[in-house]
Motif scaffolding. Sequence first.
Motif, PDB file in Angstrom:
ATOM      1  N   GLY A   1     -38.901  20.983  72.550  1.00 40.31           N
ATOM      2  CA  GLY A   1     -39.218  19.396  73.240  1.00 40.31           C
ATOM      3  C   GLY A   1     -37.643  19.107  73.228  1.00 40.31           C
ATOM      4  N   GLY A   2     -37.195  19.580  72.270  1.00 42.55           N
ATOM      5  CA  GLY A   2     -35.688  18.873  73.301  1.00 42.55           C
ATOM      6  C   GLY A   2     -35.479  19.559  74.365  1.00 42.55           C
ATOM      7  N   ILE A   3     -35.722  21.067  74.908  1.00 41.11           N
ATOM      8  CA  ILE A   3     -35.549  21.937  75.124  1.00 41.11           C
ATOM      9  C   ILE A   3     -36.180  21.563  76.895  1.00 41.11           C
ATOM     10  N   TRP A   4     -37.250  21.354  76.464  1.00 42.89           N
ATOM     11  CA  TRP A   4     -37.891  20.295  77.928  1.00 42.89           C
ATOM     12  C   TRP A   4     -37.249  19.253  78.068  1.00 42.89           C
ATOM     13  N   PHE A   5     -36.918  17.995  77.221  1.00 43.21           N
ATOM     14  CA  PHE A   5     -36.437  17.053  77.400  1.00 43.21           C
ATOM     15  C   PHE A   5     -34.815  17.461  78.398  1.00 43.21           C
ATOM     16  N   THR A   6     -34.295  18.347  78.009  1.00 42.82           N
ATOM     17  CA  THR A   6     -33.180  18.280  79.135  1.00 42.82           C
ATOM     18  C   THR A   6     -33.013  19.110  80.046  1.00 42.82           C
ATOM     19  N   LEU A   7     -34.480  19.932  80.018  1.00 47.40           N
ATOM     20  CA  LEU A   7     -34.434  20.786  81.686  1.00 47.40           C
ATOM     21  C   LEU A   7     -35.083  19.576  82.940  1.00 47.40           C
ATOM     22  N   TYR A   8     -36.092  18.521  81.820  1.00 49.61           N
ATOM     23  CA  TYR A   8     -36.865  17.199  82.532  1.00 49.61           C
ATOM     24  C   TYR A   8     -35.448  16.797  82.964  1.00 49.61           C
ATOM     25  N   GLN A   9     -34.418  16.078  82.292  1.00 48.43           N
ATOM     26  CA  GLN A   9     -33.072  15.524  83.059  1.00 48.43           C
ATOM     27  C   GLN A   9     -32.147  15.861  83.215  1.00 48.43           C
ATOM     28  N   TYR A  10     -32.156  17.432  83.736  1.00 48.92           N
ATOM     29  CA  TYR A  10     -31.612  18.189  85.229  1.00 48.92           C
ATOM     30  C   TYR A  10     -32.236  18.350  86.008  1.00 48.92           C
ATOM     31  N   GLN A  11     -33.444  17.637  86.200  1.00 49.59           N
ATOM     32  CA  GLN A  11     -34.414  18.026  87.480  1.00 49.59           C
ATOM     33  C   GLN A  11     -34.322  19.808  87.794  1.00 49.59           C
ATOM     34  N   PHE A  12     -34.249  20.598  86.868  1.00 45.29           N
ATOM     35  CA  PHE A  12     -34.709  21.811  86.902  1.00 45.29           C
ATOM     36  C   PHE A  12     -36.390  21.782  87.371  1.00 45.29           C
ATOM     37  N   ASP A  13     -36.666  22.791  88.305  1.00 44.41           N
ATOM     38  CA  ASP A  13     -37.612  23.615  88.207  1.00 44.41           C
ATOM     39  C   ASP A  13     -37.948  24.831  88.091  1.00 44.41           C
ATOM     40  N   LEU A  14     -38.339  24.668  86.615  1.00 42.99           N
ATOM     41  CA  LEU A  14     -38.595  26.391  85.490  1.00 42.99           C
ATOM     42  C   LEU A  14     -39.577  26.755  86.008  1.00 42.99           C
ATOM     43  N   PHE A  15     -39.604  28.018  86.656  1.00 40.37           N
ATOM     44  CA  PHE A  15     -41.450  28.350  86.482  1.00 40.37           C
ATOM     45  C   PHE A  15     -41.850  27.812  87.726  1.00 40.37           C
TER      46      PHE A  15
ATOM     47  N   GLY B   1     -30.490   9.848  88.769  1.00 41.93           N
ATOM     48  CA  GLY B   1     -30.853  10.715  88.156  1.00 41.93           C
ATOM     49  C   GLY B   1     -30.379  11.809  89.665  1.00 41.93           C
ATOM     50  N   SER B   2     -29.582  11.581  90.470  1.00 39.94           N
ATOM     51  CA  SER B   2     -29.021  12.473  91.821  1.00 39.94           C
ATOM     52  C   SER B   2     -27.797  13.280  90.659  1.00 39.94           C
ATOM     53  N   THR B   3     -27.204  12.767  89.857  1.00 37.65           N
ATOM     54  CA  THR B   3     -26.057  13.493  89.023  1.00 37.65           C
ATOM     55  C   THR B   3     -26.334  14.157  88.317  1.00 37.65           C
ATOM     56  N   ALA B   4     -25.635  15.259  87.468  1.00 41.22           N
ATOM     57  CA  ALA B   4     -25.684  15.727  86.251  1.00 41.22           C
ATOM     58  C   ALA B   4     -25.193  15.057  85.606  1.00 41.22           C
ATOM     59  N   ILE B   5     -24.959  13.419  85.440  1.00 41.31           N
ATOM     60  CA  ILE B   5     -24.470  12.736  84.154  1.00 41.31           C
ATOM     61  C   ILE B   5     -26.204  12.482  83.088  1.00 41.31           C
ATOM     62  N   PRO B   6     -27.237  12.309  83.950  1.00 38.60           N
ATOM     63  CA  PRO B   6     -28.806  12.267  83.015  1.00 38.60           C
ATOM     64  C   PRO B   6     -28.677  13.570  81.882  1.00 38.60           C
ATOM     65  N   GLY B   7     -28.503  14.819  82.802  1.00 38.30           N
ATOM     66  CA  GLY B   7     -29.125  15.933  82.069  1.00 38.30           C
ATOM     67  C   GLY B   7     -27.488  15.818  81.315  1.00 38.30           C
ATOM     68  N   THR B   8     -26.368  15.792  80.991  1.00 37.77           N
ATOM     69  CA  THR B   8     -25.149  15.886  80.684  1.00 37.77           C
ATOM     70  C   THR B   8     -25.904  15.573  79.469  1.00 37.77           C
ATOM     71  N   LEU B   9     -25.953  13.898  78.869  1.00 36.90           N
ATOM     72  CA  LEU B   9     -26.509  13.115  77.927  1.00 36.90           C
ATOM     73  C   LEU B   9     -27.357  13.654  77.499  1.00 36.90           C
ATOM     74  N   SER B  10     -28.398  14.511  77.635  1.00 37.55           N
ATOM     75  CA  SER B  10     -29.516  14.744  77.312  1.00 37.55           C
ATOM     76  C   SER B  10     -28.614  15.571  75.618  1.00 37.55           C
ATOM     77  N   LEU B  11     -27.647  16.723  76.553  1.00 38.09           N
ATOM     78  CA  LEU B  11     -27.205  17.281  75.257  1.00 38.09           C
ATOM     79  C   LEU B  11     -27.072  17.421  73.941  1.00 38.09           C
ATOM     80  N   GLY B  12     -26.791  15.737  73.989  1.00 41.99           N
ATOM     81  CA  GLY B  12     -27.120  15.335  72.827  1.00 41.99           C
ATOM     82  C   GLY B  12     -28.258  15.399  71.918  1.00 41.99           C
TER      83      GLY B  12
END
Length: 317
Positions: free
Chosen positions: A137-151, A88-99
């Motif tokens: 929904g896919g956008i929100w999923f990727t933001l979730y997996q990258y652990q971004f704090d949007l807004f 979770g502390s790496t960019a790997i989950p976010g990168t995989l979510s791009l699929g």
Amino acid sequence: MKPLMVATIPGGIITILIFFLDYFRLQLVDKFLMFAAFVIVPLVILLLRYDEKNKHQRVIYAALKLLQYPAALLALASVMGSKTWGLGSTAIPGTLSLGWLLFTFLLGIYGLTVIVNRKGRTEEIAIGTGLVYFFIGGIWFTLYQYQFDLFQAKPTTHALSSVHFHFSSAIVPIFIGLLGRVMTKKSWYPWVVAVDIIGPILIAVGIIFSKPIEYIGVTLFACNIAIYTTYLLGYLRNGSVQNKSSFFLVLSCMAFYTIVVVSICYPLLKNMFSLTIHDFIPIYGALHSFGFVLCGLIGWVYIIDSLKEKYNKEQQE
């Protein structure tokens, strides 16, 4: 029905394992997202129809059927990377979510082609908008997996927004669009579609910025579902729909009404049994996703299949 079985059995088995095996160690929100990826979306793809003369739409549809399962596996690897494998502390989950993000982008593009090619027909606008909401929904999923704090919203909020757009926001417009294809058009129908398009946006904005806006969106959306289920039950009483379709669609409607009853009784049940809202979340989630959404999709798939068979017989005669 062979297409239904092929589309749902592998994903259904994976979903059951995700929900009940301790190995995955996923949160409930992650489990529902995987249920959407492996079961809900394949059923939605079965409902789509494309114009044989439209090469671009035909190619996108073929790509959706081909890429759905690999994209769902990437989504599973993404959530397992962050929850099961400790990445979770790496960019790997976010990168995989791009699929999954790219796949939902294709769904959104297909939705736009539905809107454009059907020349502004209200029911097709509803279905196309539902497909576009999968992409959100896919956008929100990727933001979730990258652990971004949007807004200034926490990743958990992104996860809830992703679930919202993978289920209610995408599915309800599709349901109402499918009903519009078979019903006798009413003057109120365009207004129902308009609320279906605006309601999810109000809910999403409300989740992040303002509770009152969220309550308004939820109220409008719930009223729309009540209109849809009430009219659908009346339509099913005419007996023009096969028993299998009617069975699942009635279950879908009953699941919605059960959610309403549970919501009304929540204050009483909370005081009687010392329950919290967290105790009710699995109940609401199961009734909505497995009851209203899944049963509704299966019922509509059976209807679409029977309509195709009827059309093919007429063509042969």
